[in-house]
Enzyme design. Structure first.
Site, PDB file in Angstrom:
ATOM      1  CB  CYS A  50      31.115  45.166  47.088  1.00  0.00           C
ATOM      2  SG  CYS A  50      29.868  46.016  46.080  1.00  0.00           S
ATOM      3  CG  HIS A  92      33.665  46.032  43.548  1.00  0.00           C
ATOM      4  ND1 HIS A  92      33.003  45.119  44.322  1.00  0.00           N
ATOM      5  CD2 HIS A  92      34.978  45.962  43.925  1.00  0.00           C
ATOM      6  CE1 HIS A  92      33.870  44.502  45.130  1.00  0.00           C
ATOM      7  NE2 HIS A  92      35.071  45.009  44.902  1.00  0.00           N
ATOM      8  CG  HIS A 143      37.575  43.932  47.380  1.00  0.00           C
ATOM      9  ND1 HIS A 143      37.363  43.789  46.029  1.00  0.00           N
ATOM     10  CD2 HIS A 143      38.727  43.244  47.631  1.00  0.00           C
ATOM     11  CE1 HIS A 143      38.331  43.079  45.486  1.00  0.00           C
ATOM     12  NE2 HIS A 143      39.173  42.734  46.452  1.00  0.00           N
TER      13      HIS A 143
END
EC number: 3.4.-.-
Length: 209
Positions: free
Chosen positions: A125, A173, A185
């Site tokens: 990420c 994240h 993402h």
């Protein structure tokens, strides 16, 4: 017979003179200005008429300079074709830096997730966010928590394309806000790089670099 010719000549001169006087009267009414000499061709008749040179359309009369000698020294009007310039094409506005970041990230949609990967073929990420920012010459922290902590905080309602959005407790994240309520993402090893709604995951915070 000769007398008859003289009478015709006198009549012609009178008619021409009358025309000159009428022309002068029209000009005088139209524009009282400096007098110009008007000569009746073929006769000895000439009169000074004020404003005749400024009569609209006078220069377009064929042979007018024989009647008004002063016009011969003036440049003939130039006829120009009506030209309408087409409006110049508007240059497309340059993409904002934020949009350029989004565009870079979007080219990697479908790429595989890789723990610790920073591209260009696989990403985690924060590896994706770091890589996308590097495409516009920006260097940002490498990890998701550092990115969420060091950028300028942005309210959810003020999100702009290119902002970094953090998710889950502890900002574990991150993704790139792509506009219209979506984020690009790299989620996990079972999901290739993708674009989802912001509501797909619990929102934590957002920052701008």
């Amino acid at each position: 017979m000769g007398k008859h010719r003289r009478n015709n000549s006198n009549a012609t001169r009178k008619a021409v003179a009358a025309s000159a006087v009428a022309l002068g009267a029209t000009a005088a009414i139209a524009s009282p200005a400096q007098a110009a000499e008007v000569v009746v061709p073929g006769t000895g008749i000439s009169v000074d008429i004020a404003g005749i040179e400024t009569t609209p359309g006078l220069n377009n009369v064929p042979g007018i300079d024989q009647w008004i000698p002063s016009l011969s020294s003036q440049a003939a009007p130039t006829a120009y074709a009506a030209v309408i310039d087409a409006p110049a094409a508007q240059a497309a506005p340059a993409a904002s830096t934020g949009q350029a970041i989004v565009d870079a990230a979007r080219t990697k949609i479908g790429s595989p997730y890789g723990w610790g990967a920073t591209g260009p073929n696989a990403f985690d990420c924060s590896g994706l966010t770091s890589w996308a920012y590097s495409q516009v010459g920006k260097s940002i922290p490498r990890t998701s928590q550092a990115q969420a902590a060091q950028g300028t905080p942005v309210a959810y309602s003020d999100l702009q394309a290119g902002d970094i959005v953090a998710f889950y407790s502890g900002a574990t994240h991150v993704g790139i806000y792509s506009g219209h309520g979506t984020v690009i993402h790299a989620l996990n090893s079972s999901t290739p790089l993708s674009e989802h709604s912001l509501d797909y995951m619990p929102f934590h915070s957002a920052v701008r670099f």
